[in-house]
Scaffold this active site. Sequence first.
Site, PDB file in Angstrom:
ATOM      1  N   HIS A  46       0.848  -1.192   0.000  1.00 47.00           N
ATOM      2  CA  HIS A  46       0.000   0.000   0.000  1.00 47.00           C
ATOM      3  C   HIS A  46       0.886   1.245   0.000  1.00 47.00           C
ATOM      4  O   HIS A  46       2.006   1.228   0.530  1.00 47.00           O
ATOM      5  CB  HIS A  46      -0.901   0.016   1.233  1.00 47.00           C
ATOM      6  CG  HIS A  46      -1.998  -0.999   1.187  1.00 47.00           C
ATOM      7  ND1 HIS A  46      -3.099  -0.917   2.005  1.00 47.00           N
ATOM      8  CD2 HIS A  46      -2.171  -2.109   0.434  1.00 47.00           C
ATOM      9  CE1 HIS A  46      -3.907  -1.927   1.754  1.00 47.00           C
ATOM     10  NE2 HIS A  46      -3.352  -2.674   0.810  1.00 47.00           N
ATOM     11  N   GLU A  48       0.861   3.937   1.717  1.00 50.09           N
ATOM     12  CA  GLU A  48       1.279   4.407   3.040  1.00 50.09           C
ATOM     13  C   GLU A  48       2.469   3.613   3.565  1.00 50.09           C
ATOM     14  O   GLU A  48       3.429   4.187   4.094  1.00 50.09           O
ATOM     15  CB  GLU A  48       0.143   4.301   4.056  1.00 50.09           C
ATOM     16  CG  GLU A  48      -1.100   5.071   3.683  1.00 50.09           C
ATOM     17  CD  GLU A  48      -2.146   4.202   3.005  1.00 50.09           C
ATOM     18  OE1 GLU A  48      -1.836   3.547   1.974  1.00 50.09           O
ATOM     19  OE2 GLU A  48      -3.286   4.178   3.484  1.00 50.09           O
ATOM     20  N   CYS A  76      -6.421   1.912   5.913  1.00 50.14           N
ATOM     21  CA  CYS A  76      -6.980   0.633   6.339  1.00 50.14           C
ATOM     22  C   CYS A  76      -6.328   0.232   7.668  1.00 50.14           C
ATOM     23  O   CYS A  76      -5.438   0.925   8.165  1.00 50.14           O
ATOM     24  CB  CYS A  76      -6.712  -0.436   5.274  1.00 50.14           C
ATOM     25  SG  CYS A  76      -4.968  -0.904   5.128  1.00 50.14           S
ATOM     26  N   CYS A  79      -2.422  -0.253   7.429  1.00 55.76           N
ATOM     27  CA  CYS A  79      -1.686   1.008   7.308  1.00 55.76           C
ATOM     28  C   CYS A  79      -1.791   1.842   8.580  1.00 55.76           C
ATOM     29  O   CYS A  79      -0.809   2.455   9.013  1.00 55.76           O
ATOM     30  CB  CYS A  79      -2.180   1.784   6.096  1.00 55.76           C
ATOM     31  SG  CYS A  79      -1.786   0.938   4.542  1.00 55.76           S
TER      32      CYS A  79
END
Length: 146
Positions: A46, A48, A76, A79
């Site tokens: 991801h 992040e 999410c 993260c």
Amino acid sequence: MRNAISIAHDGTRQNEVPIGAIVVCGTSIISGANNRTVRDQDATAHAELIAIREACAALDRWRLDDCTLYVTLEPCAMCAGAMVLSRLQRVVFGAWDEKAGMAGSIGDLLRNPRMNHSPQVSGGLLAGECGELLKEFFGNIRSGSL
């Protein structure tokens, strides 16, 4: 946030979900990334997480307690957990994520008083623009344009 949006656009060109993240320390952008789950075939790639990893490497430390992370979509659980563990001072996100968001939508891991760290959190910055990126991307997938 505009820099994170620009990075999210780069992801779209790579057929990735258009999410962009940057880490800022003082007035300098330390790192920036878009989602790379498809390209890397890695569910944890991801934006992040990549931005946090790159910031830690650039600063040669794991604590980002003087840094702010800007991301185009509400984080999410994975993260948000990384944000807490890296001790980010502040997290700013764009669009809310009613399906997986852990900064207020379905839960709030970032501000959970039982966690050992809670960054300052601001949500909804350029939310319309950030959300439109996602709507357009998934609309193109549904129509077969991507």
